[in-house]
Design a protein around this motif. Structure first.
Motif, PDB file in Angstrom:
ATOM      1  N   VAL A  88       0.865  -1.180   0.000  1.00  0.00           N
ATOM      2  CA  VAL A  88       0.000   0.000   0.000  1.00  0.00           C
ATOM      3  C   VAL A  88       0.901   1.229   0.000  1.00  0.00           C
ATOM      4  O   VAL A  88       1.737   1.386   0.886  1.00  0.00           O
ATOM      5  CB  VAL A  88      -0.941   0.026   1.225  1.00  0.00           C
ATOM      6  CG1 VAL A  88      -1.732   1.327   1.266  1.00  0.00           C
ATOM      7  CG2 VAL A  88      -1.864  -1.176   1.213  1.00  0.00           C
ATOM      8  N   LEU A  89       0.755   2.039  -1.037  1.00  0.00           N
ATOM      9  CA  LEU A  89       1.467   3.311  -1.089  1.00  0.00           C
ATOM     10  C   LEU A  89       0.579   4.332  -0.397  1.00  0.00           C
ATOM     11  O   LEU A  89      -0.577   4.520  -0.789  1.00  0.00           O
ATOM     12  CB  LEU A  89       1.718   3.749  -2.534  1.00  0.00           C
ATOM     13  CG  LEU A  89       2.792   2.999  -3.305  1.00  0.00           C
ATOM     14  CD1 LEU A  89       2.228   1.728  -3.907  1.00  0.00           C
ATOM     15  CD2 LEU A  89       3.369   3.865  -4.382  1.00  0.00           C
ATOM     16  N   VAL A  90       1.084   4.959   0.644  1.00  0.00           N
ATOM     17  CA  VAL A  90       0.344   6.012   1.331  1.00  0.00           C
ATOM     18  C   VAL A  90       0.768   7.327   0.675  1.00  0.00           C
ATOM     19  O   VAL A  90       1.948   7.679   0.673  1.00  0.00           O
ATOM     20  CB  VAL A  90       0.632   6.021   2.841  1.00  0.00           C
ATOM     21  CG1 VAL A  90      -0.165   7.134   3.530  1.00  0.00           C
ATOM     22  CG2 VAL A  90       0.289   4.660   3.453  1.00  0.00           C
ATOM     23  N   LEU A  91      -0.217   8.000   0.090  1.00  0.00           N
ATOM     24  CA  LEU A  91       0.052   9.173  -0.733  1.00  0.00           C
ATOM     25  C   LEU A  91      -0.570  10.424  -0.134  1.00  0.00           C
ATOM     26  O   LEU A  91      -1.640  10.365   0.470  1.00  0.00           O
ATOM     27  CB  LEU A  91      -0.541   8.957  -2.133  1.00  0.00           C
ATOM     28  CG  LEU A  91      -0.172   7.639  -2.825  1.00  0.00           C
ATOM     29  CD1 LEU A  91      -1.028   7.451  -4.064  1.00  0.00           C
ATOM     30  CD2 LEU A  91       1.295   7.613  -3.165  1.00  0.00           C
ATOM     31  N   ASP A  92       0.091  11.542  -0.311  1.00  0.00           N
ATOM     32  CA  ASP A  92      -0.463  12.849   0.015  1.00  0.00           C
ATOM     33  C   ASP A  92      -0.565  13.593  -1.306  1.00  0.00           C
ATOM     34  O   ASP A  92       0.438  14.069  -1.851  1.00  0.00           O
ATOM     35  CB  ASP A  92       0.435  13.606   1.003  1.00  0.00           C
ATOM     36  CG  ASP A  92       0.381  12.979   2.392  1.00  0.00           C
ATOM     37  OD1 ASP A  92      -0.711  12.553   2.815  1.00  0.00           O
ATOM     38  OD2 ASP A  92       1.441  12.906   3.051  1.00  0.00           O
ATOM     39  N   ILE A  93      -1.796  13.661  -1.836  1.00  0.00           N
ATOM     40  CA  ILE A  93      -2.035  14.189  -3.174  1.00  0.00           C
ATOM     41  C   ILE A  93      -2.508  15.631  -3.071  1.00  0.00           C
ATOM     42  O   ILE A  93      -3.560  15.905  -2.489  1.00  0.00           O
ATOM     43  CB  ILE A  93      -3.094  13.336  -3.912  1.00  0.00           C
ATOM     44  CG1 ILE A  93      -2.650  11.876  -3.931  1.00  0.00           C
ATOM     45  CG2 ILE A  93      -3.346  13.876  -5.311  1.00  0.00           C
ATOM     46  CD1 ILE A  93      -3.755  10.911  -4.292  1.00  0.00           C
ATOM     47  N   PRO A  94      -1.736  16.575  -3.638  1.00  0.00           N
ATOM     48  CA  PRO A  94      -2.178  17.976  -3.592  1.00  0.00           C
ATOM     49  C   PRO A  94      -3.321  18.214  -4.572  1.00  0.00           C
ATOM     50  O   PRO A  94      -3.205  17.925  -5.753  1.00  0.00           O
ATOM     51  CB  PRO A  94      -0.926  18.764  -3.992  1.00  0.00           C
ATOM     52  CG  PRO A  94      -0.031  17.794  -4.688  1.00  0.00           C
ATOM     53  CD  PRO A  94      -0.441  16.414  -4.277  1.00  0.00           C
ATOM     54  N   LEU A  95      -4.435  18.702  -4.039  1.00  0.00           N
ATOM     55  CA  LEU A  95      -5.577  19.094  -4.869  1.00  0.00           C
ATOM     56  C   LEU A  95      -5.641  20.616  -4.863  1.00  0.00           C
ATOM     57  O   LEU A  95      -4.829  21.271  -4.225  1.00  0.00           O
ATOM     58  CB  LEU A  95      -6.861  18.470  -4.316  1.00  0.00           C
ATOM     59  CG  LEU A  95      -6.869  16.936  -4.223  1.00  0.00           C
ATOM     60  CD1 LEU A  95      -8.136  16.452  -3.539  1.00  0.00           C
ATOM     61  CD2 LEU A  95      -6.727  16.311  -5.605  1.00  0.00           C
TER      62      LEU A  95
END
Length: 161
Positions: A80-87
């Motif tokens: 599982v890649l834990v991502l912080d995606i900028p919106l």
């Protein structure tokens, strides 16, 4: 003249089936072993559930289902890649299941090609680029575009809870 640093970017490569995908290393917070998740009732099929990541409930998706592939069958290599995606207005924390994670690799900007046109209606909006390698292609995923505004609203509901 451009420096070597600005001419390349780092990506994490991973497999979904036999295909290789990549996301920018800057959005990857951590990579975890797969474990069963807390199931969220009435969610879309690709939303597998919530995962506790250092005290934070992180919604986790099966990217295979989101891309129209078959459901992930977990193996000892599943991660599982834990991502912080900028919106546009906030940061979305999201877990993304991958069949296998390979490596962090630099790609020169000159190596990254645009998504190919195939002459039919096909949603390639989520493809930020394609890199040719000896063993095939690597598809760079634009996660913000892959997740529609409806998806991001659904995945953010947990923040209000």
């Amino acid at each position: 003249m451009a420096t070597g640093m600005s001419d390349e970017a780092q990506f994490v490569t991973f497999a979904l089936g036999k295909e290789v995908f990549a996301v920018p290393v800057g959005v990857v917070r951590e990579i975890l072993d797969y474990e069963e998740l807390f199931r969220i009732p009435n969610g879309p099929d690709y939303l597998l559930g919530l995962r506790d990541v250092r005290g934070q409930g992180v919604p986790t998706i099966d990217l295979r289902l989101k891309l129209g592939l078959s459901k992930t069958e977990p193996t000892p290599s599943t991660r599982v890649l834990v991502l912080d995606i900028p919106l546009e207005t906030r940061m979305l924390s999201l877990g993304m299941v991958a069949d296998k994670v390979f490596e962090v690799i630099p790609f020169r900007r000159s190596q990254i090609e645009a998504a190919p046109e195939i002459g039919v209606r096909w949603s390639s909006d989520y493809i930020a680029g394609v890199v040719r390698r000896d063993e095939g292609f690597v598809v760079i995923v634009d996660l913000a575009r892959l997740l529609s505004s409806g998806d991001t609203a659904l995945l953010s509901v947990r923040n209000a809870a």
